[in-house]
Structures are given as structure tokens and as C-alpha cells.
Design a protein around this motif. Sequence first.
Motif, short mmCIF file in Angstrom:
data_model
loop_
_atom_site.label_atom_id
_atom_site.label_comp_id
_atom_site.label_asym_id
_atom_site.label_seq_id
_atom_site.Cartn_x
_atom_site.Cartn_y
_atom_site.Cartn_z
N UNK A 100 38.31 -119.20 -33.94
CA UNK A 100 38.85 -118.32 -34.78
C UNK A 100 40.14 -118.12 -35.03
N UNK A 101 41.20 -118.52 -33.94
CA UNK A 101 42.39 -118.16 -33.92
C UNK A 101 43.10 -119.35 -35.06
N UNK A 102 42.52 -120.06 -35.60
CA UNK A 102 43.16 -120.91 -36.52
C UNK A 102 42.35 -120.92 -37.75
N UNK A 103 41.88 -119.55 -38.18
CA UNK A 103 41.22 -119.11 -39.36
C UNK A 103 41.91 -119.66 -40.67
N UNK A 104 43.24 -119.27 -40.71
CA UNK A 104 44.01 -119.64 -41.79
C UNK A 104 44.34 -121.17 -41.96
N UNK A 105 44.18 -122.19 -41.01
CA UNK A 105 44.72 -123.20 -41.19
C UNK A 105 43.00 -123.98 -41.54
N UNK A 111 30.49 -104.23 -45.35
CA UNK A 111 29.81 -102.94 -45.05
C UNK A 111 28.50 -102.94 -44.63
N UNK A 112 27.83 -104.12 -45.23
CA UNK A 112 26.20 -104.11 -44.79
C UNK A 112 26.07 -104.47 -43.06
N UNK A 113 27.08 -105.46 -42.72
CA UNK A 113 27.06 -105.90 -41.57
C UNK A 113 27.74 -104.72 -40.41
N UNK A 114 28.39 -103.97 -40.94
CA UNK A 114 28.98 -102.89 -40.05
C UNK A 114 27.83 -101.97 -39.87
N UNK A 115 26.80 -101.70 -40.93
CA UNK A 115 25.98 -100.67 -40.90
C UNK A 115 25.11 -101.16 -39.59
N UNK A 116 24.84 -102.18 -39.37
CA UNK A 116 23.90 -102.76 -38.13
C UNK A 116 24.37 -102.36 -36.94
N UNK A 117 25.61 -101.72 -36.74
CA UNK A 117 26.03 -101.26 -35.46
C UNK A 117 25.85 -99.74 -35.44
N UNK A 118 25.41 -99.18 -34.11
CA UNK A 118 25.03 -98.00 -34.10
C UNK A 118 26.13 -97.19 -34.01
N UNK A 119 27.35 -97.62 -33.42
CA UNK A 119 28.82 -96.73 -33.61
C UNK A 119 30.00 -97.90 -33.69
N UNK A 120 30.07 -98.25 -35.05
CA UNK A 120 31.22 -99.39 -34.72
C UNK A 120 32.31 -98.56 -34.57
N UNK A 121 33.78 -99.38 -34.15
CA UNK A 121 34.91 -98.76 -33.69
C UNK A 121 35.82 -100.01 -34.01
N UNK A 122 36.91 -99.62 -34.16
CA UNK A 122 37.86 -100.65 -34.74
C UNK A 122 38.56 -101.11 -33.09
N UNK A 123 38.43 -102.31 -33.03
CA UNK A 123 39.15 -103.12 -32.08
C UNK A 123 40.59 -103.54 -32.26
N UNK A 124 41.28 -103.91 -31.27
CA UNK A 124 42.60 -104.21 -31.48
C UNK A 124 42.77 -105.38 -32.45
N UNK A 125 43.56 -105.50 -33.29
CA UNK A 125 43.93 -106.60 -34.14
C UNK A 125 44.07 -107.96 -33.51
N UNK A 126 43.83 -109.00 -34.14
CA UNK A 126 44.08 -110.23 -33.55
C UNK A 126 44.06 -111.40 -34.59
N UNK A 127 44.86 -112.28 -34.43
CA UNK A 127 45.07 -113.45 -35.24
C UNK A 127 45.17 -112.98 -36.80
N UNK A 128 46.14 -112.03 -36.99
CA UNK A 128 46.11 -111.32 -38.24
C UNK A 128 44.85 -111.00 -39.06
#
Length: 311
Positions: free
Chosen positions: A285-290, A160-177
Motif C-alpha cells: 500500500x505504501x507505494x500506491x502512487x508508484x 460511500x457504499x463501502x463506508x456504509x458497511x461499517x457500523x460506526x466508521x471513524x477517521x483514522x490517521x492519514x498515511x502514505x498521502x
Amino acid sequence: MRSHVDSFNPRSLPRLICVALLCLLGGCSQAESGKGGEEAKAFALKDYLCAITPADCHGKLIQNLYLAPADAMYERKVGGKKVRIPMAYLSFIELLQDPRQQKDDASLYLESLLPDIGPRTPQNLREYFTPYERSRIGIIVGDRRPGAIDWKEGLESTRTGTLRASSSPIRRPDKYGLEVWGENFEKWPRHIPCASPDQEFPICGRQVTPRDVLSPLQSRTSLIICDADALPDADAKVMAMPEAEREAFFASKKWSGQSRAMCKHDMYYEPLNARISLDYPRRFLAQWQKTEARVRELLDSFLVADQPATK
């Protein structure tokens, strides 16, 4: 013949002033505690100088670390448990101990290369140093103190602290789960990140760019904060070059000043009650679970089984 005044380099003045002040500070400390007093011995002037110019004090230590034989091991405690680690996984930061802090109370600093997260070897040694470190991952095992907030609460607070740094945060398309949130660059074009300092608006802005925030879709058991997708991934371009072209690029100064697209990845490791922080290039980033699974396997291999108490 040039005089001392003529040959004086003004760039050395700040360092000379700093050293002089530290010498004065060291003299005052000895005067207060008495010549040869225990306090002066515990944190002497050389310790302050090492903090300013660590290469002068720890150069030999670092050299020994990176040239250690394959079977060299390192032992310490983390979270009250003993770990035994091949030195081929240690970061040099692990050796730079603050003399005022007990090692068992400090975080553990490791490093490796993605995607395999294997040991450092003579063959891959240069890949740990600029500008060749395009696949390096930093691993910090943070000891959690008694009374620390729940680790999930800590992750959510960071999110939440990182999101507050955005002036207008928006949901982008999900990726890599992962659920992805980031800055609305259509509304705030001046926040578009620069790939290099010589770029001008409207190509990109001069302000600090908020980072993208990514969380696992199923449950928020980890958190990944990356440089925005709007930042060109210079590393990906370099690693896609033919080998001869890539070597020429490394030998040049063209890489200097370019912004690298990086991610900071936090996860929890229960056996050590530790919050793990990973730093690596965004192209992985795509292999974050691995990566999470491999880090856990690695830490599992470092744990030393508790010995039964002797009667």
C-alpha cells in the motif's frame, strides 16, 4: 470383488446430478432448435460443462499461456482501441471467454508481480500460484460503455457504499498521502477480523469485518479499499522469514486457512476510457502512487497507434 454400489463415492453424487441435468438441458435445447440447429451450435452442452469444470476444457490453453515464449503476443480491442500485449502479462482468466459475449466488449485481465510489475518468466513462474503468490498483482482493465456514469461518480459511489458497511466508521490517521476511514473497533470489538478460523472472540469476531477506505488527500482520482489494519499481515511475516524457513512454510500446510491482508485499488486510465481495478497484498500500500504510475506506463506500451486510412 467390490460391487459398483460398494465402490460408489457419495461425494461424486452432486457432480453426477449436475452433469445429468445439463445433459437433459442440452437435449432440450437441441430439441427446440432442431438437430444441429444454429442455436445449439452457438452455445452447446460442452460450453456448460466447461463453465463447471474449466480445468478439463482449458487446461491446455492455460499450459500454453504460462509456457509461451517471451516474444509471444496477444491482440484484441479494448474501448474501441487495439492493444498488443506480451502473453507474459496475461492472466489465464483472459482466455476463459463466455461464448455469449464478444471479446471486445469484455474486460481485459492481466497479472504481474510487485513491486516492478514486470513480465512473467520461467524464473518467477511459481510466484503466480498458491501459496507462492505473495507479491502477485491482478490488473483488470474494464471497458466503460457509452452512457456510463462519470468515473469519479463511480468511485465516490463505491466509497460511500463501502463506508456504509461499517457500523460506526471513524477517521483514522492519514498515511502514505491517503485519507483513511475504517470501523470503530473499540465500539464494535466483535468486528475485529480473524487471522484464521480457529481464533475465538474476544481475540477476534466471527462477523464480516468492514474494510478500510482510503482516498488520495489532494483529490479523489482513485480509491483503495483494504482489509482492516486490525488484521495481522500474514504475508509480511512470511516474506520477512529467512529463505530456508520461508520455503519450509510454503512446503507445509500451515498457510492453509490464514486470512491474507489484501487491497482493491481502482483508478482511471484515460487513453482507453477504462476503470482499472488492481488487487494486491496490503504490504504494498505504501507505494500506491508508484504502482499507479507503473500500471499506466505498462498500458501505454500496449497501445497500438491508429493506422492512417488507405485511399
